[in-house]
Design an enzyme around this catalytic site. Structure first.
Site, PDB file in Angstrom:
ATOM      1  N   TYR A 144     -27.514 -43.099  28.535  1.00 49.72           N
ATOM      2  CA  TYR A 144     -26.297 -42.432  27.778  1.00 49.72           C
ATOM      3  C   TYR A 144     -27.007 -41.808  26.522  1.00 49.72           C
ATOM      4  O   TYR A 144     -26.718 -40.864  25.974  1.00 49.72           O
ATOM      5  CB  TYR A 144     -25.134 -43.390  27.599  1.00 49.72           C
ATOM      6  CG  TYR A 144     -24.071 -42.903  26.797  1.00 49.72           C
ATOM      7  CD1 TYR A 144     -23.213 -41.740  27.573  1.00 49.72           C
ATOM      8  CD2 TYR A 144     -23.855 -43.104  25.660  1.00 49.72           C
ATOM      9  CE1 TYR A 144     -22.091 -41.220  26.822  1.00 49.72           C
ATOM     10  CE2 TYR A 144     -22.539 -42.683  24.763  1.00 49.72           C
ATOM     11  CZ  TYR A 144     -21.797 -41.839  25.426  1.00 49.72           C
ATOM     12  OH  TYR A 144     -20.706 -41.178  24.785  1.00 49.72           O
ATOM     13  N   LYS A 148     -27.016 -38.267  24.871  1.00 50.07           N
ATOM     14  CA  LYS A 148     -26.285 -37.666  23.706  1.00 50.07           C
ATOM     15  C   LYS A 148     -27.258 -37.233  22.304  1.00 50.07           C
ATOM     16  O   LYS A 148     -27.163 -36.669  21.576  1.00 50.07           O
ATOM     17  CB  LYS A 148     -25.450 -39.061  23.313  1.00 50.07           C
ATOM     18  CG  LYS A 148     -24.059 -39.106  24.079  1.00 50.07           C
ATOM     19  CD  LYS A 148     -23.193 -37.912  24.080  1.00 50.07           C
ATOM     20  CE  LYS A 148     -21.991 -38.287  24.618  1.00 50.07           C
ATOM     21  NZ  LYS A 148     -20.784 -37.094  24.690  1.00 50.07           N
TER      22      LYS A 148
HETATM   23  N1  LIG Z   1     -14.774 -43.296  24.202  1.00 47.15           N
HETATM   24  C1  LIG Z   1     -15.495 -43.637  23.347  1.00 47.15           C
HETATM   25  O1  LIG Z   1     -15.926 -44.704  22.672  1.00 47.15           O
HETATM   26  C2  LIG Z   1     -16.576 -42.560  22.807  1.00 47.15           C
HETATM   27  C3  LIG Z   1     -17.361 -42.524  21.894  1.00 47.15           C
HETATM   28  C4  LIG Z   1     -18.335 -41.577  21.380  1.00 47.15           C
HETATM   29  C5  LIG Z   1     -18.172 -40.400  22.095  1.00 47.15           C
HETATM   30  N2  LIG Z   1     -17.372 -40.097  23.129  1.00 47.15           N
HETATM   31  C6  LIG Z   1     -17.454 -39.015  23.842  1.00 47.15           C
HETATM   32  O2  LIG Z   1     -16.211 -38.210  23.891  1.00 47.15           O
HETATM   33  C7  LIG Z   1     -15.968 -37.730  24.991  1.00 47.15           C
HETATM   34  C8  LIG Z   1     -14.661 -37.970  25.510  1.00 47.15           C
HETATM   35  O3  LIG Z   1     -14.754 -39.115  26.053  1.00 47.15           O
HETATM   36  P1  LIG Z   1     -13.333 -40.103  26.338  1.00 47.15           P
HETATM   37  O4  LIG Z   1     -13.654 -41.194  25.437  1.00 47.15           O
HETATM   38  O5  LIG Z   1     -12.239 -39.178  26.115  1.00 47.15           O
HETATM   39  O6  LIG Z   1     -13.849 -40.634  27.755  1.00 47.15           O
HETATM   40  P2  LIG Z   1     -12.625 -40.497  28.818  1.00 47.15           P
HETATM   41  O7  LIG Z   1     -11.561 -41.093  28.756  1.00 47.15           O
HETATM   42  O8  LIG Z   1     -13.688 -41.073  30.339  1.00 47.15           O
HETATM   43  O9  LIG Z   1     -12.846 -39.191  29.401  1.00 47.15           O
HETATM   44  C9  LIG Z   1     -13.963 -38.329  29.783  1.00 47.15           C
HETATM   45  C10 LIG Z   1     -13.300 -36.712  30.215  1.00 47.15           C
HETATM   46  O10 LIG Z   1     -14.378 -35.876  30.467  1.00 47.15           O
HETATM   47  C11 LIG Z   1     -14.015 -35.416  31.791  1.00 47.15           C
HETATM   48  N3  LIG Z   1     -15.269 -35.165  32.479  1.00 47.15           N
HETATM   49  C12 LIG Z   1     -16.031 -35.939  32.981  1.00 47.15           C
HETATM   50  N4  LIG Z   1     -16.985 -35.477  33.676  1.00 47.15           N
HETATM   51  C13 LIG Z   1     -16.730 -34.036  33.743  1.00 47.15           C
HETATM   52  C14 LIG Z   1     -17.192 -32.785  34.393  1.00 47.15           C
HETATM   53  N5  LIG Z   1     -18.169 -32.829  35.126  1.00 47.15           N
HETATM   54  N6  LIG Z   1     -16.483 -31.738  34.307  1.00 47.15           N
HETATM   55  C15 LIG Z   1     -15.436 -31.559  33.365  1.00 47.15           C
HETATM   56  N7  LIG Z   1     -14.828 -32.664  32.881  1.00 47.15           N
HETATM   57  C16 LIG Z   1     -15.466 -33.788  33.077  1.00 47.15           C
HETATM   58  C17 LIG Z   1     -13.201 -36.242  32.741  1.00 47.15           C
HETATM   59  O11 LIG Z   1     -12.474 -35.896  33.399  1.00 47.15           O
HETATM   60  P3  LIG Z   1     -12.149 -36.758  34.889  1.00 47.15           P
HETATM   61  O12 LIG Z   1     -10.782 -37.184  34.407  1.00 47.15           O
HETATM   62  O13 LIG Z   1     -11.926 -35.712  35.882  1.00 47.15           O
HETATM   63  O14 LIG Z   1     -13.251 -37.751  34.961  1.00 47.15           O
HETATM   64  C18 LIG Z   1     -12.374 -36.845  31.329  1.00 47.15           C
HETATM   65  O15 LIG Z   1     -11.159 -35.872  31.150  1.00 47.15           O
HETATM   66  C19 LIG Z   1     -17.417 -37.767  25.950  1.00 47.15           C
HETATM   67  O16 LIG Z   1     -18.295 -36.888  25.470  1.00 47.15           O
HETATM   68  C20 LIG Z   1     -17.647 -38.988  25.323  1.00 47.15           C
HETATM   69  O17 LIG Z   1     -19.111 -38.924  25.590  1.00 47.15           O
HETATM   70  C21 LIG Z   1     -16.673 -41.330  23.650  1.00 47.15           C
END
Ligand SMILES: NC(=O)c1ccc[n+]([C@@H]2O[C@H](COP(=O)([O-])OP(=O)(O)OC[C@H]3O[C@@H](n4cnc5c(N)ncnc54)[C@H](OP(=O)(O)O)[C@@H]3O)[C@@H](O)[C@H]2O)c1
Length: 235
Positions: A144, A148
């Site tokens: 991961y 990133k």
């Molecule tokens: N949560 C954390 O602690 C954290 C920290 C730092 C950065 N981030 C980043 O923040 C962003 C959002 O993550 P989140 O925390 O909201 O996670 P999340 O709740 O798991 O949501 C991920 C989202 O990405 C979508 N997705 C995954 N693969 C996809 C694809 N191939 N095409 C289109 N959509 C896709 C998912 O859709 P589905 O519902 O279809 O799966 C969902 O809407 C990500 O880039 C993540 O790496 C998160």
């Protein structure tokens, strides 16, 4: 750029931080928000236009760019997590999937939408990256973090190359957000709504990089500490 009257496209907007971006954009006066998701069924908010998009499918990306020409703010939010040792036999599959979604997907989106963004006096891309682009939790986030780190480098390259057409690029780095992705992570997590609001404000303030919380600030500072944090102190 100003959010008021902007036309935004958010990837992965059906839940988590993506859904929070949609809410924050509407609250800040965006005139139209395209909420992109693999499954749009749950996207019913008034003022939002659901659009179907898997960011690992190049043909869907180019079809969408042909269909919606009025976007002046692209938010590359979609991402996947997944944990494991880089030395395990499964790690290459995980690495491939994370790269496709977290690094190649945003790049393909930028390639497809850059010419559309260029049509506007004011335009921007927000790339959602991570504090883990600069550090690795040993045995857990190797692949991961690699995806990133690649997304960070690509975001910097996009900023350099899009400067000539007047498109701003903001990288968001954040540690843990209270979404499905971080469900198994103990301890304090940031509110997705707060992170989305902060990110839009940083964009409006003309910033290129947002370190959204104290953990991220300390990881960033750890790049130049002695010894640097990435040499193992996260473990
Ligand atoms: N949560 C954390 O602690 C954290 C920290 C730092 C950065 N981030 C980043 O923040 C962003 C959002 O993550 P989140 O925390 O909201 O996670 P999340 O709740 O798991 O949501 C991920 C989202 O990405 C979508 N997705 C995954 N693969 C996809 C694809 N191939 N095409 C289109 N959509 C896709 C998912 O859709 P589905 O519902 O279809 O799966 C969902 O809407 C990500 O880039 C993540 O790496 C998160």
């Amino acid at each position: 750029m100003k959010i008021q009257n902007s036309v935004a496209l958010v990837t992965g907007s059906n839940r988590g931080l993506g859904a929070a971006f949609v809410r924050a954009l509407l609250a800040a006066g965006a005139s139209k928000v395209y909420a992109a998701a693999r499954d749009c069924k749950g996207i019913t908010e008034p003022g939002v236009v659901p659009v179907s998009l898997d960011v690992t499918r190049p043909e869907q990306i180019s079809a969408l760019a042909q269909e919606i020409g009025d976007v002046n703010l692209l938010i590359n939010n979609a991402g996947i997590g997944g944990a494991g040792s880089v030395l395990s036999p499964d790690s290459l599959t995980l690495l491939h999937n994370q790269f496709e979604t977290n690094a190649v997907g945003p790049l393909r989106m930028a390639q497809a939408f850059a010419p559309l963004l260029a049509r506007h006096d004011s335009s921007a891309i927000i790339n959602v990256i991570s504090a883990l682009s600069w550090a690795t939790l040993p045995g857990i986030t190797g692949t991961y973090s690699a995806s990133k780190a690649a997304a960070w480098a690509l975001s910097n390259a996009m900023r350099q190359e899009l400067k000539a057409q007047g498109t701003d690029v903001l990288s968001l780095h954040v540690a843990f957000i209270d979404t499905d992705m971080a469900r198994g992570v103990p301890g304090e997590k940031a509110s997705p709504d707060e992170i989305a609001r902060m990110t839009l404000s940083a964009l409006e303030a003309g910033e290129s990089e947002l370190l959204a919380d104290k953990v991220t600030e300390s990881v960033h500072a750890g790049l130049t500490s002695h010894p640097p944090m990435y040499l193992g102190m996260m473990g």
